[in-house]
Design a protein around this motif. Structure first.
Motif, PDB file in Angstrom:
ATOM      1  N   LEU A  82     -12.151   7.789  39.356  1.00  0.00           N
ATOM      2  CA  LEU A  82     -12.280   6.896  40.450  1.00  0.00           C
ATOM      3  C   LEU A  82     -12.711   7.428  41.787  1.00  0.00           C
ATOM      4  O   LEU A  82     -12.116   8.421  42.294  1.00  0.00           O
ATOM      5  CB  LEU A  82     -11.071   5.900  40.683  1.00  0.00           C
ATOM      6  CG  LEU A  82     -11.020   4.900  41.846  1.00  0.00           C
ATOM      7  CD1 LEU A  82     -11.949   3.876  41.505  1.00  0.00           C
ATOM      8  CD2 LEU A  82      -9.371   4.663  42.066  1.00  0.00           C
ATOM      9  N   GLY A 132     -14.885   4.244  38.099  1.00  0.00           N
ATOM     10  CA  GLY A 132     -14.892   2.973  38.940  1.00  0.00           C
ATOM     11  C   GLY A 132     -15.249   3.697  40.316  1.00  0.00           C
ATOM     12  O   GLY A 132     -15.194   4.984  40.649  1.00  0.00           O
ATOM     13  N   ARG A 172     -17.466   0.526  37.114  1.00  0.00           N
ATOM     14  CA  ARG A 172     -17.185  -0.722  37.948  1.00  0.00           C
ATOM     15  C   ARG A 172     -17.327  -0.187  39.277  1.00  0.00           C
ATOM     16  O   ARG A 172     -17.125   0.951  39.616  1.00  0.00           O
ATOM     17  CB  ARG A 172     -15.653  -1.155  37.882  1.00  0.00           C
ATOM     18  CG  ARG A 172     -15.360  -1.820  36.366  1.00  0.00           C
ATOM     19  CD  ARG A 172     -14.143  -2.217  36.376  1.00  0.00           C
ATOM     20  NE  ARG A 172     -13.844  -3.030  35.151  1.00  0.00           N
ATOM     21  CZ  ARG A 172     -12.571  -3.557  34.634  1.00  0.00           C
ATOM     22  NH1 ARG A 172     -11.439  -3.564  35.696  1.00  0.00           N
ATOM     23  NH2 ARG A 172     -12.409  -3.970  33.477  1.00  0.00           N
ATOM     24  N   LEU A 215     -10.298  -4.915  41.689  1.00  0.00           N
ATOM     25  CA  LEU A 215     -11.159  -3.831  41.038  1.00  0.00           C
ATOM     26  C   LEU A 215     -11.002  -3.884  39.492  1.00  0.00           C
ATOM     27  O   LEU A 215     -11.736  -3.839  38.553  1.00  0.00           O
ATOM     28  CB  LEU A 215     -10.992  -2.348  41.349  1.00  0.00           C
ATOM     29  CG  LEU A 215     -11.769  -1.287  40.629  1.00  0.00           C
ATOM     30  CD1 LEU A 215     -13.160  -1.357  40.877  1.00  0.00           C
ATOM     31  CD2 LEU A 215     -11.307   0.269  41.055  1.00  0.00           C
TER      32      LEU A 215
END
Length: 257
Positions: A82, A132, A172, A215
């Motif tokens: 992330l 992400g 994402r 998210l």
């Protein structure tokens, strides 16, 4: 255990991301300009939550700083799951009252660094099939308010565009657009905040909780508060020219003093 890299991690929204992700069991790579504050933050989070916290000192207004963080994001032996692009700042003054050098420095941090770090992170994430990116923008992205708003509008458009291009890859991306948050942001810019109504202030920890929830739901845009969602919805109904006038007057009332 997964790893998150956070830029601008020592204060404000970045620090709130670090606290929440550490509490959730994520290892961290903490990025900021102040080595002393980074080490203190890393020690505190390690001692409190038992996670590993790596320190990376970098100035994202300089090529060397961006390159150092990009290299860490691209390290396949130590994957980052992330990325939170949170580093940013504001300049006090209207257009032409702020030096061109300061305006360009803002664009370097808000746009170029976000582009280069997102690219480094998502390339590795796409190859792994998961990951992400949260790019911290602002509700200022939706109103005409000079270089700061324009840079944040770029962040929103860029993030949502990349999210579409990488759809189905397992990666994402989301743009986070908070309103006024109680952080060091305004103080560092020399901006007064006495005129900002109490109801417009948001808590950084709640902003982060809302962002991570959005998210996880696969949203590409997060406006983390019903009050600001309503304000931004109303802004869409106002003619652009009128919105510019309202934004200018609001900026003079609630902006830098």
């Amino acid at each position: 255990m997964t790893t998150a890299l956070i830029t601008g991690s020592t204060a404000g929204i970045g620090a709130a991301f670090a606290r929440r992700l550490a509490a959730d069991g994520h290892d961290l790579v903490l990025v900021a300009r102040d080595t002393k504050r980074l080490r203190e933050q890393a020690t505190e989070l390690h001692d409190r939550h038992g996670i590993e916290a790596e320190v990376l000192t970098a100035d994202l207004a300089a090529d060397a700083g961006i390159e150092a963080v990009a290299a860490r994001l691209g390290d396949r032996r130590r994957p980052v799951d992330l990325l939170v692009n949170n580093a940013g700042f504001g300049n006090k003054g209207r257009y032409l009252e702020v030096s061109l050098a300061d305006e360009l420095r803002m664009l370097k941090v808000h746009c170029e660094a976000v582009l280069r770090l997102t690219s480094a992170a998502t390339e590795a994430m796409r190859d792994r099939g998961r990951g992400g990116v949260v790019n911290v923008a602002s509700v200022a992205a939706f109103v005409p308010r000079g270089t700061y708003g324009a840079s944040k509008a770029w962040v929103v458009q860029f993030t949502q565009g990349v999210a579409r291009d990488l759809a189905g890859s397992g990666v994402r991306l989301m743009a986070l657009c908070p309103g006024f948050v109680r952080t060091e942001f305004h103080e560092r810019a020399g901006m007064g905040t006495d005129n900002i109504p109490g109801w417009m202030w948001l808590d950084a920890d709640k902003v982060v909780a809302s962002a991570l929830h959005d998210l996880a739901r696969g949203r590409t845009l997060s406006i983390p508060d019903p009050r600001y969602k309503a304000l931004m919805g109303a802004a869409k109904l106002v003619p652009r020219g009128m919105l510019g006038g309202l934004s200018s007057r609001t900026g003079r009332k609630y902006g830098p003093q």
